[in-house]
Scaffold this active site. Structure first.
Site, short mmCIF file in Angstrom:
data_model
loop_
_atom_site.label_atom_id
_atom_site.label_comp_id
_atom_site.label_asym_id
_atom_site.label_seq_id
_atom_site.Cartn_x
_atom_site.Cartn_y
_atom_site.Cartn_z
N ASP A 352 0.86 -1.17 0.00
CA ASP A 352 0.00 0.00 0.00
C ASP A 352 0.90 1.24 0.00
OD1 ASP A 352 -2.33 1.58 0.31
OD2 ASP A 352 -1.99 1.67 2.46
N LYS A 353 0.33 2.40 -0.27
CA LYS A 353 1.12 3.63 -0.28
C LYS A 353 0.95 4.41 1.03
CE LYS A 353 -0.36 7.39 -2.15
NZ LYS A 353 -0.21 8.36 -1.05
N THR A 354 -0.26 4.85 1.29
CA THR A 354 -0.51 5.74 2.42
C THR A 354 -0.27 5.03 3.74
OG1 THR A 354 -2.21 6.81 1.09
CG2 THR A 354 -2.21 7.28 3.45
N GLU A 458 -3.36 20.99 0.56
CA GLU A 458 -3.89 22.33 0.76
C GLU A 458 -3.59 22.84 2.17
OE1 GLU A 458 -8.08 22.47 -0.46
OE2 GLU A 458 -7.30 23.53 -2.21
N ARG A 553 5.37 17.02 -5.22
CA ARG A 553 4.05 17.16 -5.82
C ARG A 553 3.88 18.63 -6.22
NH1 ARG A 553 0.67 13.42 -1.55
NH2 ARG A 553 -1.13 14.07 -2.76
N GLY A 634 -5.34 3.35 -3.25
CA GLY A 634 -6.62 3.95 -3.61
C GLY A 634 -6.48 5.42 -3.96
N ASP A 635 -5.25 5.94 -3.90
CA ASP A 635 -5.03 7.36 -4.14
C ASP A 635 -5.03 7.70 -5.63
OD1 ASP A 635 -4.66 9.94 -3.18
OD2 ASP A 635 -3.15 9.29 -1.74
N LYS A 721 -7.50 -5.02 -5.01
CA LYS A 721 -6.18 -5.34 -4.47
C LYS A 721 -6.04 -6.85 -4.25
CE LYS A 721 -5.20 -0.99 -2.02
NZ LYS A 721 -4.81 -0.39 -0.73
N ASN A 744 -8.52 -1.13 4.40
CA ASN A 744 -8.69 -1.42 2.98
C ASN A 744 -7.63 -2.37 2.44
OD1 ASN A 744 -6.84 0.81 3.46
ND2 ASN A 744 -6.72 1.03 1.24
#
Length: 951
Positions: A352-354, A458, A553, A634-635, A721, A744
């Site tokens: 996963d990433k996050t 943000e 980013r 999921g990003d 996944k 997830n």
């Protein structure tokens, strides 16, 4: 007959009806009106209950040929005509194996039970910064605007916060929610976490109030309330919640070592049957030859040593214990102790990433104005420019001139205005247990302010503008206020907001400065979307590429000043477009795009998503070890691609092929052909495109993806996944490891062969070195399988090919493990030949050297066998540990001590004589010395890769 059929049909219908998911009506405060029974809202990760534990564990054990074989042989001893030796010689080792297995499974099951109990015992009244326990409809919040933010990273993997809106009818109610007569109609439970249809109806009003419910009114289980407190009505519980529906059922994982041993056991059994047939054939198939055949099978049953099962189970437990006690990975808990050896056979690592690769903490790194760039070490220069620009003039804004100071001023001001961030101040007044939001009781200092938004990017941008002097202090739906370094307040009226979408890849805002009346249109977005919107420049594309290579980013910020007439014209056209019945979306987009022309390019920002500690060197080590790494997240696509670069999942020299969005079979075919022409490039694909490819071209896609050095799948659902993991296992037959940190990721982790990727190796080959001679009966066989030989063989779990430091320095050594040569049929055949050689030497030498004392053949050969076993374990060891030495001498001491009690088998007056000692030593030397010589020559002329490093 017809009656029984109708009963069966009725029973089947009832069973199906129980499993059917239905729509429901939920009354507020009136549970007695509920007609249906719904599942309990409890988490259950246990495999068994008190009734299924013993049958379940026994089934899992005896579904393997190895264990079933031992069971059948042990049961055969209850048949008098097949009985050979004592019952306990068969049942004691088997019972020991089953007890060890059951104890290990019971410990794992108790751990799972305690974790479930801890989670299920949590009580809730109002939800605030807590995990939402069930799927709910959002009724009321403490926030004034009737909305709140929730974090969904544990559900869908997305880092952006989601804005949820309370039901308007209940949010406005001053009274208790239970005092009204109302109900919620909810559609039947489904997998899709991004959609919902329902209605809220209040009956005690005239006319009754009916409010439509959508996804923005829902609070799904496993998400977390990030702002304020919320009250909701539960609509789905337990296994009907979205998070559980997207989670696969837990399965019993079987290690590759167990499967390989199962195959080798079958081969040994086949050899055993052939040998038995030969023995019966030598007798001429006379008499009850079939019974004799089975007796020979039982007689040769020790060819398959039950000590193999004993040492394997205990070795796995030992490896699990050593992983948990490893000082280099403190806090590690082994959830399942049956597959630790899988860590040494991994080929695919799916992460996963996050929260796994990244910390999900943003840090502002770069501001580029075209002619000048500012980094973390020069941010104080920006702060000085901001202070000077507001101090130079008495008007709220400085004079417009194209100096560096004015350009910095405009860029920082644009970043401070163009966003969806809301400042929040914690209240200190507590009345009747509830938080009062009266402004008089709130602390508006900087220390008490936090920022909330749907994107952490943000929030970091607004924090950065605060750090350089321009602070966002207040915001509501129609206005916002900024504070300058001198403390002056700048108020702006929000005229329009154009939110960020995955299609537009940009967001915009139109504001009017109250002190001057100036109207400005600010916009920020991805470089691919903004490049055609801003005025011509010669630096944007190059600098975006430079920042992307650094793993930042990027966001392009632009501005357009509007006159009052221009804005009024736009507003009229915009409102007309929003009222259109046909093609409303296209018309609204067209009106907004009429403003997005020739905008002034203000700056380019670079924000870094902080990686977890040591991610880059770790991924580099794993890649050098021959492990292919796939990132499933999921990003958004842009975020996933950026992290793939910054984490060095994709090396700087590799190209990235971004798979274009496809919806139909023809599009997927064309894009796969385009991808096929690429070589040595990483693949980035979205979940929607992946689903289309797998529907029509599953084999072709998996074959191409497996050739890539790295694969990134973005916008993946939890089910997708798990599907990817399953496809890799089916198409490649390689071992997979899944790593994730959120709810997830559960399905993916359950589908994979194991859940964490570190090096490990199970070493039990030596148990095959010894041929069991059916001459030994009773306690001798039990002792050989346990006390006499178990400890030295078991001590091999401490063996190391190379030191851990060397293994990390040369991760390429890991590739040898994944090839499975340690337990191949070739290796197995060598072990069998060694066993035949040693068994033959032991018996034949005993016959030759002790021809006159053949009555003592048991004592002679068994003593030589024990010594041979201890020497062969020593031959196998690569790195000695003091416990290995203890195990060797302890086993030898146990055997020597037991001689005094085994008068049935040993004559003490004979075994203490000098001829006995030198002849047994000679037999042992002949059985072991050639193998030592062969091993020495092999290491000298064809050394393995690890021995080259250790030397």
């Amino acid at each position: 007959m017809s009656s029984s059929l109708s009963c069966c049909d009725c029973l089947a219908h009832v069973c199906r009806r129980k499993k059917e998911l239905k729509a429901r009506t939920v009354w507020l405060g009136c549970p007695e009106k509920c007609e249906e029974k719904y599942p309990k809202n409890a988490i259950k990760n246990q495999k068994y209950n008190i009734f299924t534990f013993v049958p379940g564990v026994l089934y899992q054990q005896f579904k393997f040929f190895l264990n079933l074989y031992f069971l059948v042989v042990a049961c055969s001893q209850f048949v008098p005509s097949l009985k050979i030796g004592y019952l306990y010689t068969y049942w004691a080792p088997l019972g020991f194996v089953l007890v060890v297995t059951m104890v290990r499974e019971a410990v794992d099951e108790v751990r799972r039970y305690r974790r479930d109990k801890e989670m299920n015992s949590q009580l809730y009244s109002k939800l605030t910064n807590q995990r939402i326990p069930a799927d709910m409809i959002f009724l009321r919040t403490s926030e004034k605007n009737g909305s709140c933010f929730i974090r969904t990273d544990q559900l869908d993997g997305e880092t952006d916060w989601k804005l949820k809106v309370a039901v308007i009818c209940t949010q406005r109610l001053p009274a208790d929610l239970f005092s009204i007569s109302a109900y919620v109609y909810a559609q039947r439970p489904q997998l899709d976490i991004h959609s919902f249809e329902g209605n809220f109806t209040r009956e005690d009003t005239d006319p009754q109030v009916i409010e439509s419910l959508s996804i923005e009114n829902t609070l799904w289980a496993s998400t977390v309330v990030a702002s304020g407190t919320v009250i909701g009505v539960v609509i789905y519980t337990g296994k009907e919640t979205r998070s559980v529906l997207n989670t696969s059922n837990a399965k019993n994982k079987v290690g590759l070592l167990d499967l390989e041993l199962n195959r080798l056991t079958k081969a040994l059994f086949l050899a055993q049957v052939v040998l038995s047939i030969v023995m019966v054939a030598v007798q001429g198939f006379v008499g009850p030859w079939f019974r004799n055949l089975f007796r020979f099978v039982v007689l040769f049953s020790y060819i398959i040593p039950i000590s193999l099962r004993v040492n394997l189970d205990m070795g796995k437990s030992a490896y699990g214990w050593m992983i948990m006690k490893d000082e280099n990975i403190p806090g590690t808990v082994v959830r399942t102790s049956t597959i630790p050896e899988e860590l040494g056979r991994l080929v695919y690592l799916l992460t996963d990433k996050t929260g796994t690769l990244t910390q999900n903490e943003m840090v502002f790194k770069r501001l580029h104005l075209g002619t000048v760039s500012y980094g973390t070490d020069t941010m104080d220069e920006i702060q000085n420019h901001i202070v000077q620009s507001y101090a130079q003039t008495q008007t709220p804004g400085p004079k417009v001139r194209k100096s560096v100071s004015s350009r910095i001023h405009e860029a920082v001001k644009a970043i401070a205005l163009c966003h969806n961030v809301t400042p929040v101040y914690e209240s200190h007044a507590i009345v009747n247990g509830e938080t009062e939001s009266a402004e008089a009781d709130q602390d508006f200092s900087d220390d008490n302010r936090t920022y909330q938004a749907s994107s952490p990017d943000e929030v970091e941008l607004v924090r950065w503008t605060q750090s350089v002097g321009l602070t966002l202090v207040n915001r509501d739906l129609t206005s916002l206020q900024l504070r300058t370094p001198s403390g002056q307040m700048l108020s702006f009226h929000i005229l329009q907001i154009f939110p960020f979408t995955s299609e537009s890849k940009r967001m915009g805002i139109i504001v009017r400065e109250e002190s001057t009346g100036d109207i400005a249109f600010y916009m920020k977005g991805a470089d691919v979307a903004m490049a055609s919107i801003v005025q011509y420049n010669d630096w944007l594309e190059e600098e975006c590429g430079n920042m992307a290579r650094e793993g930042l980013r990027t966001l392009v910020v632009a501005k357009k000043s509007l006159s009052e007439e221009q804005y009024q014209d736009f507003e009229n056209r915009y409102n007309q477009a929003k009222l259109s019945i046909h093609d409303r979306g296209l018309k609204v987009t067209a009106v907004v795009e009429s403003l997005e022309r020739e905008m002034e390019l203000l700056c380019l920002t670079g924000v870094e998503d902080q990686l977890q500690a040591d991610v880059r060197p770790t991924l580099e080590l794993l890649r050098n070890a021959g492990i292919k790494i796939w990132m499933l997240t999921g990003d958004k696509l842009e975020t996933a691609t950026c992290i793939a670069k910054s984490s060095h999942l994709v090396s700087r020299t590799q190209d990235i092929h971004i798979f274009k969005p496809v919806r139909f079979r023809g599009e997927a075919h064309l894009e796969l052909n385009a991808f096929r022409r690429k070589h040595d490039c990483a693949l980035v694909i979205s979940g929607d495109s992946l689903e289309v490819c797998l529907r029509y071209y599953e084999h072709e896609f998996v074959e191409l993806a497996c050739q890539c050095p790295a694969v990134v799948c973005c916008r993946c659902s939890p089910t997708q996944k798990a599907q990817i993991v399953t496809l890799l296992k089916q198409h490649t037959a390689n071992r997979t490891c899944a790593i994730g940190d959120g709810g997830n990721d559960v399905s993916m982790i359950q589908a994979a062969d194991c859940g964490i990727g570190i090096e490990g190796k199970a070493v039990f080959s030596s148990v095959f070195y010894f041929a069991s001679v059916p001459l030994y009966q009773g306690f001798l066989m039990v002792g050989y399988a346990t006390m006499y030989t178990m400890f030295p063989v078991f001590s091999l779990v401490l063996d190391q090919d190379v030191k851990p430091e060397m293994a990390l320095l040369y991760p390429e050594l890991y590739k040898d493990l994944t090839k499975g040569r340690s337990l191949s049929f070739k290796t197995f055949l060598i072990w069998v030949l060694v066993s035949v050689y040693q068994g033959g030497i032991l018996m034949y030498s005993a016959l030759v050297l002790f021809e006159a004392e053949f009555v003592h053949v048991v004592a002679i050969s068994f003593t030589a066998l024990i010594l041979t076993e201890l020497l062969m374990v020593a031959l196998t060891i690569r790195t000695w540990h003091w416990l290995m030495v203890v195990a060797e001498f302890f086993s030898l001491g146990c055997y020597l001590a037991s001689l005094a009690f085994l008068n049935e088998y040993f004559d003490l007056s004979f075994i203490t004589t000098w001829p006995f000692l030198w002849k047994v030593s000679a037999i042992t030397l002949v059985s072991c010395l050639p193998l030592y010589i062969i091993k020495y020559l092999k290491r000298k002329f064809s050394p393995p890769s690890y021995s080259k490093l250790s030397s």
